[in-house]
Write a protein that holds these residues in place. Sequence first.
Motif, PDB file in Angstrom:
ATOM      1  N   GLN A 120      39.217   5.357  29.064  1.00 23.23           N
ATOM      2  CA  GLN A 120      38.060   6.248  28.870  1.00 23.23           C
ATOM      3  C   GLN A 120      37.375   6.575  30.198  1.00 23.23           C
ATOM      4  N   ASP A 146      37.492  12.788  22.079  1.00 22.40           N
ATOM      5  CA  ASP A 146      36.854  12.162  20.911  1.00 22.40           C
ATOM      6  C   ASP A 146      37.288  10.696  20.933  1.00 22.40           C
ATOM      7  N   THR A 147      36.428   9.821  21.443  1.00 20.99           N
ATOM      8  CA  THR A 147      36.853   8.430  21.654  1.00 20.99           C
ATOM      9  C   THR A 147      37.033   7.678  20.332  1.00 20.99           C
ATOM     10  N   GLY A 148      36.452   8.199  19.242  1.00 19.40           N
ATOM     11  CA  GLY A 148      36.668   7.575  17.932  1.00 19.40           C
ATOM     12  C   GLY A 148      38.145   7.547  17.564  1.00 19.40           C
ATOM     13  N   ALA A 154      36.799  -1.757  15.915  1.00 14.90           N
ATOM     14  CA  ALA A 154      35.809  -1.423  16.952  1.00 14.90           C
ATOM     15  C   ALA A 154      34.811  -2.555  17.178  1.00 14.90           C
ATOM     16  N   ARG A 191      29.170   1.704   7.513  1.00 14.66           N
ATOM     17  CA  ARG A 191      29.807   1.918   8.810  1.00 14.66           C
ATOM     18  C   ARG A 191      28.756   1.893   9.924  1.00 14.66           C
ATOM     19  N   ARG A 251      37.841  -3.377  22.389  1.00  9.52           N
ATOM     20  CA  ARG A 251      37.017  -2.455  23.180  1.00  9.52           C
ATOM     21  C   ARG A 251      37.399  -2.549  24.662  1.00  9.52           C
ATOM     22  N   ASP A 275      28.653  -0.578  13.078  1.00  5.32           N
ATOM     23  CA  ASP A 275      28.635  -0.028  14.442  1.00  5.32           C
ATOM     24  C   ASP A 275      27.374  -0.458  15.205  1.00  5.32           C
ATOM     25  N   ARG A 325      40.453   4.762  15.767  1.00  3.57           N
ATOM     26  CA  ARG A 325      41.185   5.136  14.540  1.00  3.57           C
ATOM     27  C   ARG A 325      42.682   4.842  14.711  1.00  3.57           C
ATOM     28  N   ARG A 363      30.253   6.045  20.602  1.00  5.22           N
ATOM     29  CA  ARG A 363      29.086   5.238  20.247  1.00  5.22           C
ATOM     30  C   ARG A 363      28.479   4.546  21.455  1.00  5.22           C
ATOM     31  N   ASP A 364      29.320   4.328  22.502  1.00  3.61           N
ATOM     32  CA  ASP A 364      28.881   3.526  23.656  1.00  3.61           C
ATOM     33  C   ASP A 364      29.174   4.241  24.963  1.00  3.61           C
ATOM     34  N   ILE A 365      29.286   5.556  24.918  1.00  4.43           N
ATOM     35  CA  ILE A 365      29.695   6.270  26.141  1.00  4.43           C
ATOM     36  C   ILE A 365      28.575   6.219  27.181  1.00  4.43           C
ATOM     37  N   ARG A 383      42.069  10.586   9.740  1.00  7.39           N
ATOM     38  CA  ARG A 383      40.748  10.729   9.109  1.00  7.39           C
ATOM     39  C   ARG A 383      40.743  10.318   7.653  1.00  7.39           C
TER      40      ARG A 383
HETATM   41  O1   DC Z   1      33.483   8.739  15.616  1.00  6.96           O
HETATM   42  P1   DC Z   1      34.452   8.178  14.593  1.00  6.96           P
HETATM   43  O2   DC Z   1      33.924   8.211  13.197  1.00  6.96           O
HETATM   44  O3   DC Z   1      35.802   8.830  14.674  1.00  6.96           O
HETATM   45  O4   DC Z   1      34.658   6.634  15.012  1.00  6.96           O
HETATM   46  C1   DC Z   1      35.524   5.779  14.307  1.00  6.96           C
HETATM   47  C2   DC Z   1      35.006   4.350  14.453  1.00  6.96           C
HETATM   48  O5   DC Z   1      35.148   3.914  15.808  1.00  6.96           O
HETATM   49  C3   DC Z   1      33.530   4.170  14.083  1.00  6.96           C
HETATM   50  O6   DC Z   1      33.368   3.089  13.174  1.00  6.96           O
HETATM   51  C4   DC Z   1      32.850   3.824  15.372  1.00  6.96           C
HETATM   52  C5   DC Z   1      33.937   3.397  16.298  1.00  6.96           C
HETATM   53  N1   DC Z   1      33.708   3.878  17.663  1.00  6.96           N
HETATM   54  C6   DC Z   1      33.167   3.013  18.570  1.00  6.96           C
HETATM   55  O7   DC Z   1      32.851   1.884  18.226  1.00  6.96           O
HETATM   56  N2   DC Z   1      32.992   3.413  19.858  1.00  6.96           N
HETATM   57  C7   DC Z   1      33.313   4.653  20.239  1.00  6.96           C
HETATM   58  N3   DC Z   1      33.130   5.014  21.511  1.00  6.96           N
HETATM   59  C8   DC Z   1      33.842   5.573  19.300  1.00  6.96           C
HETATM   60  C9   DC Z   1      34.017   5.162  17.995  1.00  6.96           C
END
Ligand code: DC
Length: 202
Positions: free
Chosen positions: A93, A32-34, A80, A158, A86, A162, A38, A108-110, A68
Amino acid sequence: MIFTVAIDGPAAAGKGTVGRAVADHFGFAYLDTGLLYRATGRRMLNGEDPIIAANALVPDDINRHNLRTPEITKAASVVAAIPEVRKELVVFQRVFARQSGGTVLDGRDIGTVICPDAEVKIFITASNRVRAQRRYRELRKKGHDMDIGAVFNDIRDRDARDSERSTAPLKPAEDAAVLDTTNLDIADAVNNALQIVKSRLA
Ligand code: DC
């Protein structure tokens, strides 16, 4: 076998639930890259420079803390949007994604930036209303007493941060399969994702 499933999408669309289920089903490693953003946000709230914090993350940052809370959620979306943050998180990653045995990463950017060559890309989305309802129920269950209007506004803000940032904004990769979970329950959403992965594995 090197095989990466890249899952992207806005907050509370179901990425985590689907990602974990896909990883469990195929025995793939899951990230879970978020949590990386966080954990960086948490360190920033404790007074650290976010770029130095992103560079200094260790497994304990992710495993030991409750990441969380509403404060950390907001801080995560702020850090982010910082391109240097980043950049610090890219190599970790990518190495995770290309380990052997198969992987699932959600974020979000995988599919667009971290793993543009991922074998499978899924963009999971749902209407703003349904995502706010899901997040509201989740927060209530954890004992947070928020009203649904505040949750809706929080998700909208948010998403805007993003999607509108200049580096790696949230958007579907051109070759991503789009999975709209607005009218799907968890089992159907997971099933749809499993079918997409199976068709690429075949
Ligand atoms: O998925 P999440 O809600 O746990 O993500 C937390 C914050 O991190 C959200 O504002 C988006 C950002 N994020 C990002 O920019 N790129 C990612 N690969 C994962 C999360």
